[in-house]
Design a protein around this motif. Structure first.
Motif, mmCIF file in Angstrom:
data_model
loop_
_atom_site.group_PDB
_atom_site.id
_atom_site.type_symbol
_atom_site.label_atom_id
_atom_site.label_comp_id
_atom_site.label_asym_id
_atom_site.label_seq_id
_atom_site.Cartn_x
_atom_site.Cartn_y
_atom_site.Cartn_z
ATOM 1 N N UNK A 85 5.084 7.272 -17.579
ATOM 2 C CA UNK A 85 5.425 6.699 -18.875
ATOM 3 C C UNK A 85 4.361 7.007 -19.917
ATOM 4 N N UNK A 86 3.087 6.875 -19.532
ATOM 5 C CA UNK A 86 1.986 7.199 -20.445
ATOM 6 C C UNK A 86 2.021 8.673 -20.824
ATOM 7 N N UNK A 87 2.328 9.528 -19.860
ATOM 8 C CA UNK A 87 2.444 10.960 -20.149
ATOM 9 C C UNK A 87 3.528 11.211 -21.189
ATOM 10 N N UNK A 88 4.634 10.480 -21.096
ATOM 11 C CA UNK A 88 5.694 10.621 -22.090
ATOM 12 C C UNK A 88 5.252 10.139 -23.461
ATOM 13 N N UNK A 89 4.516 9.039 -23.517
ATOM 14 C CA UNK A 89 4.025 8.516 -24.798
ATOM 15 C C UNK A 89 3.079 9.505 -25.465
ATOM 16 N N UNK A 90 2.275 10.213 -24.659
ATOM 17 C CA UNK A 90 1.267 11.112 -25.212
ATOM 18 C C UNK A 90 1.847 12.402 -25.776
#
Length: 409
Positions: A85-90
């Motif tokens: 999820x964090x990878x998607x936000x970044x």
């Protein structure tokens, strides 16, 4: 006489998970060629049934009982959902769109050439038993192996560029654009591989509901303060991951979708960096161990290492060839293509997540999974030793011409 409980065994396993990689990383001083995250992945393999289980089967079965593994897997699932999820936000799609020609050509060729080379290798592997999963269609295996050779791990790339002190420089921002576009392609291909044509109606329903839900979710996130956004984020993540898994697309695809529709500027960058680093520090080591528990050498250690070496060769050569072709089309300065090509070799984590999904769906076998895991570790370990001297030489040339150092691009 005291009978050891499942809780106590779980805590022993957790202590091993955190102690072993830390001691290796600190005492062997591996940080230059193997950052802690890489050591944790290697430790997970060493603690798995193929190494620890083979050398000390009694101790292995005593600690890693089914109930302990079940508890560890639960933590691992949550860790990897947060991380994806964090990878998607970044992902910064706005910057990618502004530089769409250069980014599209570079990212496209850096993805397509190793994908094609990896697919050809997959066709070769299909001639021998033990590599293709029991539930795989031939095209799924070929595309899955090909995409594995093309993967670039955006979150690990960010960590390595921070170490090299180029993340906020023009070169670092270029790398983020290339890796971001490749990240989208990776998850799109994974979703395509996992499409269950017998459940296409359910998957279509999920995507339709998700699209409508995104509108309401984004309105809510814009309306509330950042403090409340941190509470809403895990709720949204669970809902999206559940929906994707229910539809047959796997919860990791849902976790990525949950993150990619979130604007990065909704959260302070330093807070998001802290969250990513904390997830890597206190949760992801459990995922690495659970990954290591799935490695196997039943096909034969020599064969697994041979296939891992072929995958690494195809991956590295394909990525470098694709970037050099883009450099010729875009007329890059001398040395840029090699530097960019080596930076894009980082595969750990995203590739490990990718192949975990392929193994879950029986598209690849445990032997293929182990070979790809070794390839992911090796490709990430060679990145900094290759990039650091190239970066130093390029900086020397820039300083020699009197150009400001931060102009390196």
């Amino acid at each position: 006489m005291h009978t050891i409980t499942t809780t106590e065994l779980f805590l022993i396993a957790m202590a091993i998970i955190f102690t072993v990689p830390y001691l290796i990383w600190r005492l062997a001083r591996t940080d230059y060629w193997a950052p802690l995250v890489v050591v944790q992945i290697v430790a997970g393999i060493l603690l798995g049934p193929g190494v620890l289980g083979a050398a000390f089967p009694d101790y292995y079965t005593f600690i890693f009982r089914p109930e302990v593994i079940t508890a560890l897997n639960g933590l691992a699932w949550w860790a990897v959902m947060l991380f994806v999820c964090i990878a998607g936000i970044e992902l910064d799609l706005v910057k990618t769109w502004r530089n769409r020609r250069e980014t599209g050509i570079t990212a496209g060729l850096a993805l397509f050439v190793p994908l094609l080379a990896g697919s050809l290798l997959a066709l070769l592997l299909m001639r021998w038993p033990g590599w293709v999963g029991s539930a795989a269609q031939p095209w799924q295996f070929v595309v899955g192996i090909g995409m594995s050779c093309a993967v670039t791990a955006l979150p690990i790339l960010i960590l390595l560029m921070e170490k090299l002190q180029i993340l906020r420089q023009p070169l670092g921002q270029r790398m983020l654009r290339y890796a971001s576009l490749d990240d989208i392609a990776i998850w799109a291909v994974l979703a395509f591989i996992l499409m269950d044509w017998e459940r296409i109606g359910r998957q279509g329903a999920f995507l339709a509901v998700f699209a409508v839900a995104c509108i309401g979710f984004r309105r809510v996130m814009r309306a509330i303060p950042e403090r409340d956004r941190w509470y809403v984020l895990p709720i949204w993540l669970c809902i999206c991951a559940f929906g994707a898994d229910w539809a047959g697309l796997h919860f990791m695809v849902g976790a990525f979708l949950a993150g990619v529709v979130i604007d990065g500027h909704w959260f302070r960058q330093d807070h998001m960096d802290q969250l990513r680093n904390h997830v890597l520090l206190v949760l992801m080591p459990v995922f690495f161990l659970s990954t290591g528990l799935r490695t196997t050498w039943e096909t034969g250690g020599a064969a697994v290492f041979l296939v891992a070496g072929l995958l690494l060769l195809v991956s590295v050569a394909g990525k470098l060839a694709g970037v050099h072709l883009a450099a010729r089309i875009l007329h890059w300065p001398r040395g840029d293509a090699t530097l960019v090509g080596w930076l894009l070799q980082t595969k750990a984590l995203i590739l490990i997540i990718f192949v975990n999904v392929l193994l879950d769906k029986s598209i690849i076998t445990s032997a293929t999974f182990t070979a790809m895991l070794l390839m992911a570790v090796a490709s990430t370990m060679i990145t900094i030793p290759r990039v650091a001297p190239l970066l130093a030489r390029q900086r020397d040339r820039v300083v020699g011409t009197g150009t400001p150092e931060n102009a390196v691009s």
